[in-house]
Enzyme design. Sequence first.
Site, PDB file in Angstrom:
ATOM      1  N   LYS A 121       0.806  -1.216   0.000  1.00 17.92           N
ATOM      2  CA  LYS A 121       0.000   0.000   0.000  1.00 17.92           C
ATOM      3  C   LYS A 121       0.847   1.278   0.000  1.00 17.92           C
ATOM      4  O   LYS A 121       0.424   2.290  -0.552  1.00 17.92           O
ATOM      5  CB  LYS A 121      -0.949   0.007   1.195  1.00 17.92           C
ATOM      6  CG  LYS A 121      -2.023  -1.086   1.137  1.00 17.92           C
ATOM      7  CD  LYS A 121      -2.997  -0.920   2.301  1.00 17.92           C
ATOM      8  CE  LYS A 121      -3.759  -2.188   2.624  1.00 17.92           C
ATOM      9  NZ  LYS A 121      -4.795  -2.572   1.691  1.00 17.92           N
ATOM     10  N   GLU A 205      -2.666   6.918   8.037  1.00 16.47           N
ATOM     11  CA  GLU A 205      -3.605   7.674   7.211  1.00 16.47           C
ATOM     12  C   GLU A 205      -4.547   8.476   8.072  1.00 16.47           C
ATOM     13  O   GLU A 205      -4.921   8.053   9.157  1.00 16.47           O
ATOM     14  CB  GLU A 205      -4.464   6.706   6.367  1.00 16.47           C
ATOM     15  CG  GLU A 205      -3.996   6.581   4.961  1.00 16.47           C
ATOM     16  CD  GLU A 205      -4.767   5.552   4.163  1.00 16.47           C
ATOM     17  OE1 GLU A 205      -5.904   5.212   4.534  1.00 16.47           O
ATOM     18  OE2 GLU A 205      -4.207   5.090   3.160  1.00 16.47           O
ATOM     19  N   HIS A 240     -14.152  -3.704   8.526  1.00 15.35           N
ATOM     20  CA  HIS A 240     -13.476  -3.371   7.267  1.00 15.35           C
ATOM     21  C   HIS A 240     -13.670  -4.427   6.192  1.00 15.35           C
ATOM     22  O   HIS A 240     -12.915  -4.476   5.221  1.00 15.35           O
ATOM     23  CB  HIS A 240     -11.985  -3.116   7.483  1.00 15.35           C
ATOM     24  CG  HIS A 240     -11.704  -2.115   8.558  1.00 15.35           C
ATOM     25  ND1 HIS A 240     -12.161  -0.820   8.511  1.00 15.35           N
ATOM     26  CD2 HIS A 240     -11.025  -2.231   9.721  1.00 15.35           C
ATOM     27  CE1 HIS A 240     -11.776  -0.171   9.597  1.00 15.35           C
ATOM     28  NE2 HIS A 240     -11.091  -1.008  10.359  1.00 15.35           N
ATOM     29  N   ARG A 302      -7.140  -8.083  -9.427  1.00 18.20           N
ATOM     30  CA  ARG A 302      -7.816  -9.364  -9.657  1.00 18.20           C
ATOM     31  C   ARG A 302      -9.291  -9.092  -9.840  1.00 18.20           C
ATOM     32  O   ARG A 302      -9.749  -7.967  -9.728  1.00 18.20           O
ATOM     33  CB  ARG A 302      -7.631 -10.257  -8.435  1.00 18.20           C
ATOM     34  CG  ARG A 302      -8.105  -9.540  -7.169  1.00 18.20           C
ATOM     35  CD  ARG A 302      -8.155 -10.443  -5.975  1.00 18.20           C
ATOM     36  NE  ARG A 302      -8.192  -9.681  -4.737  1.00 18.20           N
ATOM     37  CZ  ARG A 302      -9.274  -9.174  -4.178  1.00 18.20           C
ATOM     38  NH1 ARG A 302     -10.437  -9.328  -4.762  1.00 18.20           N
ATOM     39  NH2 ARG A 302      -9.214  -8.502  -3.048  1.00 18.20           N
TER      40      ARG A 302
HETATM   41  P1  ADP Z   1     -13.011  -8.076  -2.093  1.00 21.84           P
HETATM   42  O1  ADP Z   1     -13.289  -6.653  -2.236  1.00 21.84           O
HETATM   43  O2  ADP Z   1     -12.892  -8.792  -3.399  1.00 21.84           O
HETATM   44  O3  ADP Z   1     -13.859  -8.750  -1.122  1.00 21.84           O
HETATM   45  P2  ADP Z   1     -11.038  -8.632  -0.155  1.00 21.84           P
HETATM   46  O4  ADP Z   1      -9.741  -7.944   0.038  1.00 21.84           O
HETATM   47  O5  ADP Z   1     -12.037  -8.501   0.930  1.00 21.84           O
HETATM   48  O6  ADP Z   1     -11.586  -8.081  -1.503  1.00 21.84           O
HETATM   49  O7  ADP Z   1     -10.753 -10.178  -0.375  1.00 21.84           O
HETATM   50  C1  ADP Z   1     -11.240 -11.034  -1.386  1.00 21.84           C
HETATM   51  C2  ADP Z   1     -11.067 -12.439  -0.942  1.00 21.84           C
HETATM   52  O8  ADP Z   1      -9.719 -12.717  -0.728  1.00 21.84           O
HETATM   53  C3  ADP Z   1     -11.803 -12.703   0.340  1.00 21.84           C
HETATM   54  O9  ADP Z   1     -12.496 -13.920   0.208  1.00 21.84           O
HETATM   55  C4  ADP Z   1     -10.727 -12.766   1.381  1.00 21.84           C
HETATM   56  O10 ADP Z   1     -11.047 -13.802   2.305  1.00 21.84           O
HETATM   57  C5  ADP Z   1      -9.491 -13.108   0.603  1.00 21.84           C
HETATM   58  N1  ADP Z   1      -8.331 -12.344   1.075  1.00 21.84           N
HETATM   59  C6  ADP Z   1      -7.969 -11.117   0.702  1.00 21.84           C
HETATM   60  N2  ADP Z   1      -6.840 -10.739   1.283  1.00 21.84           N
HETATM   61  C7  ADP Z   1      -6.470 -11.746   2.069  1.00 21.84           C
HETATM   62  C8  ADP Z   1      -5.366 -11.971   2.935  1.00 21.84           C
HETATM   63  N3  ADP Z   1      -4.442 -11.079   3.095  1.00 21.84           N
HETATM   64  N4  ADP Z   1      -5.303 -13.123   3.594  1.00 21.84           N
HETATM   65  C9  ADP Z   1      -6.257 -14.040   3.430  1.00 21.84           C
HETATM   66  N5  ADP Z   1      -7.298 -13.907   2.613  1.00 21.84           N
HETATM   67  C10 ADP Z   1      -7.415 -12.777   1.938  1.00 21.84           C
HETATM   68  P1  ADP Z   2      -7.814  -4.019   2.609  1.00 21.00           P
HETATM   69  O1  ADP Z   2      -6.598  -4.308   1.810  1.00 21.00           O
HETATM   70  O2  ADP Z   2      -7.861  -4.770   3.866  1.00 21.00           O
HETATM   71  O3  ADP Z   2      -9.054  -4.137   1.776  1.00 21.00           O
HETATM   72  P2  ADP Z   2      -8.204  -1.124   2.486  1.00 21.00           P
HETATM   73  O4  ADP Z   2      -7.107  -0.130   2.491  1.00 21.00           O
HETATM   74  O5  ADP Z   2      -8.880  -1.367   1.191  1.00 21.00           O
HETATM   75  O6  ADP Z   2      -7.649  -2.491   3.075  1.00 21.00           O
HETATM   76  O7  ADP Z   2      -9.280  -0.686   3.562  1.00 21.00           O
HETATM   77  C1  ADP Z   2     -10.325  -1.531   3.955  1.00 21.00           C
HETATM   78  C2  ADP Z   2     -11.461  -0.715   4.558  1.00 21.00           C
HETATM   79  O8  ADP Z   2     -11.016   0.056   5.674  1.00 21.00           O
HETATM   80  C3  ADP Z   2     -12.057   0.310   3.622  1.00 21.00           C
HETATM   81  O9  ADP Z   2     -13.034  -0.247   2.778  1.00 21.00           O
HETATM   82  C4  ADP Z   2     -12.627   1.324   4.584  1.00 21.00           C
HETATM   83  O10 ADP Z   2     -13.857   0.901   5.085  1.00 21.00           O
HETATM   84  C5  ADP Z   2     -11.640   1.327   5.723  1.00 21.00           C
HETATM   85  N1  ADP Z   2     -10.653   2.400   5.541  1.00 21.00           N
HETATM   86  C6  ADP Z   2      -9.473   2.292   4.910  1.00 21.00           C
HETATM   87  N2  ADP Z   2      -8.801   3.460   4.921  1.00 21.00           N
HETATM   88  C7  ADP Z   2      -9.579   4.339   5.589  1.00 21.00           C
HETATM   89  C8  ADP Z   2      -9.433   5.724   5.968  1.00 21.00           C
HETATM   90  N3  ADP Z   2      -8.348   6.423   5.655  1.00 21.00           N
HETATM   91  N4  ADP Z   2     -10.438   6.296   6.660  1.00 21.00           N
HETATM   92  C9  ADP Z   2     -11.543   5.607   6.995  1.00 21.00           C
HETATM   93  N5  ADP Z   2     -11.724   4.312   6.687  1.00 21.00           N
HETATM   94  C10 ADP Z   2     -10.759   3.672   5.993  1.00 21.00           C
END
Ligand code: ADP
Ligand code: ADP
Length: 702
Positions: A121, A205, A240, A302
């Site tokens: 990130k 952040e 989240h 993906r």
């Molecule tokens: P999406 O927006 O597609 O749901 P997510 O980041 O929530 O994106 O993850 C998609 C799928 O991949 C979910 O089923 C989650 O369980 C799996 N996944 C994503 N990141 C990880 C991780 N770091 N470790 C294990 N599973 C993950």
């Molecule tokens: P992941 O890889 O686990 O999906 P993200 O960076 O996409 O991580 O963040 C997951 C969720 O966390 C977001 O969908 C949002 O709900 C919350 N989030 C992330 N960054 C922020 C932020 N700066 N302020 C408030 N909520 C946040």
Amino acid sequence: MTKTKQIKKILIANRGEIACRVIKTARKMGISTVAVYSDADRKALHVRLADESVHIGPSPAVESYLVIEKIIAAAKETGADAVHPGYGFLSENPDFVRACEKAKLIFIGPSAEAMEAMGLKDAAKKLMDEAGVPITPGYHGKDQSPKLLKAKAGMIGYPVLIKAVAGGGGKGMRKVEVDADFDAALASCKREAASSFGNEDVLIEKYIQSPRHIEVQVFGDTHGNVVHMFERDCSLQRRHQKVIEEAPAPGMTDAVRKAMTDAAIAAAKAVDYVGAGTVEFIVDGSGKLRTDGFWFMEMNTRLQVEHPVTEMITGLDLVEWQIRVARGEALPKQGEIKMEGHAIEARIYAEDPVNDFLPSIGTLKTFALASDLDRFRPSKSSYKNNKVNSSNNIRYGWRTDTGVTEGDEISVYYDPMIAKFIAYEYKRFECIRTLAAQIIHSKIEGLKTNSAFLRRCLYHPNFAIFKPEEFYKATTNLIERNFSTLTQQGLENENKFIALAASALTFKLRKENPSQSVFSQTDNWRLNSEANLIWIFEKNELPIQAVVKSYSDILCIIELDDNEYKIADRDLEYGANSIMSMGFAQDTNDFSQWRSEITNETVHLSDGYFNLAIKRYAPWLSNSSSASSDTISAPMPGKIIALNVAAGDSVSEGEPLVVMEAMKMEQTLTAPRDGVVAEIGAEVGELVTDGALLVRLEEDAE
Ligand code: ADP
Ligand code: ADP
Ligand code: MG
């Protein structure tokens, strides 16, 4: 015209719902499929659907689905020429992409370089900043000393979010409200990051207040084209993680959409992106959407879990386009990609919302999908019915994406998702109703599911009600803020469920007699002096009256023990087997929704989590056909079991006077009014005929 590559056989390096989803499209395109499976998945649906399958090891994913060499070996062994990674598992692993390339397998997805650029990130944010994409204010530098990080947090201004740079799936994130909590939160975040992702680096952040999550579906091809397929709103989250997703985003304007999709395309172009990807933005949800109110969070390189909502509104098959792009075909032009209608997806999980959402593993004893039941297909609606989406023959209604069938096990080894339910309608609220109907009419038994919780989320006023002149109020903390109303039942309040049962009977009566006034019916209910409809139930072995104060096709007001309950008919359809659904009207702050099944003896209520049987107090008995308020006569032939009164006794209205057995059921007959018993017409043990006088009250009392 560039020569395209041939893909004749695809190995799907995944399991469950997404493996089945990919197989479906491959089959449609005339491509054969290879499934891989672990011990636990020997008989899984994806294995049954694929043309061939290869066993790749023990149940834990680290010993099977995550082992690159085993997947590559399976592809070679079966002569597959391409690999689809699905989501999760190896889908965002650049080493896997390289291993595929080395083995001369086409990887259906982006390049290893694009994945790497977006993989962490901090690096991704730096790159996006340079590409002119707005990023969330914060610190994403190399220096990781706790002192510096804390100083940065102070400069950014609390609350802040500490994020693992390698994080994903909502893990490795800590919100910090005040300076004093920073050190402990940092230490705990680093620990989780190290153990989950093998990388303890973090970034800081600004925590965006009232955040909404809006993401843009992007697609690149090998000819340098990058297009978007509009946005998805995924603001309904728990810890989240996405719970409900939709497209388009409520309150989206042309100007903001242009700004966001431009930014997403710039992000994808910055990494020469090829294939399907998602650019996620955090959005200021404290007011209407603004062109300067969104910031890049991350890019998922993906296919996304929630891609079906985009498929519904665009009529495009995203998996098909992934495969076509991998073959070297060119994407449609941006202007050719159109959207229509509204789609919402809910993720059905085997988990227990009442018990902190613990996974609920076990056997799917019943898995009867609503889509199998034709009679529940939505039909009545204000817009043109059964409209066919121009490009994909998708009818308005619902769709289910799943990787399991009845009898399958939900195991401890993998994500306990059972299915994705996706509704598609012309208008957003219709879509909410359709999705709620799909959920309530799908029977999933044998384990606990989140379906009752999902329906409450759908009907939460901040989600369900959106007036364009106001701003959309569902933010990422909606679920957390309303946790107890969305998860707890309050089963202690029995009257509430009696009121529901009464409304179920009323709606049924109403629907069975659409033209005729229900007041002309007398067999199943009776009228009191104010001409209200009354249903009688049994509570603590005594009759209790539920008075219908008013009703319409959609709302029923029930009075019970001096309380009023407003109950709404929640969906469009009413099935042939007296199955219907309803829930409390919004102003009661109870968003639960119930499916009812009515018999002569009980009204069964189920919200997919709780199952209740509300006992009816033989209503046909309390409405003796010789409806004189002076007499109680046998409503049908039966045996007298008990006589509670003798001549001369004073009785009050509702008091149980006679118990008789009829139709193998015990029935209690109550006093129709206050009064004094003048005469008893039968004895205990006597067999009486229909209409026989049992008790007569003296005439004087009124
Ligand atoms: P999406 O927006 O597609 O749901 P997510 O980041 O929530 O994106 O993850 C998609 C799928 O991949 C979910 O089923 C989650 O369980 C799996 N996944 C994503 N990141 C990880 C991780 N770091 N470790 C294990 N599973 C993950
Ligand atoms: P992941 O890889 O686990 O999906 P993200 O960076 O996409 O991580 O963040 C997951 C969720 O966390 C977001 O969908 C949002 O709900 C919350 N989030 C992330 N960054 C922020 C932020 N700066 N302020 C408030 N909520 C946040
Ligand atoms: Mg994310």
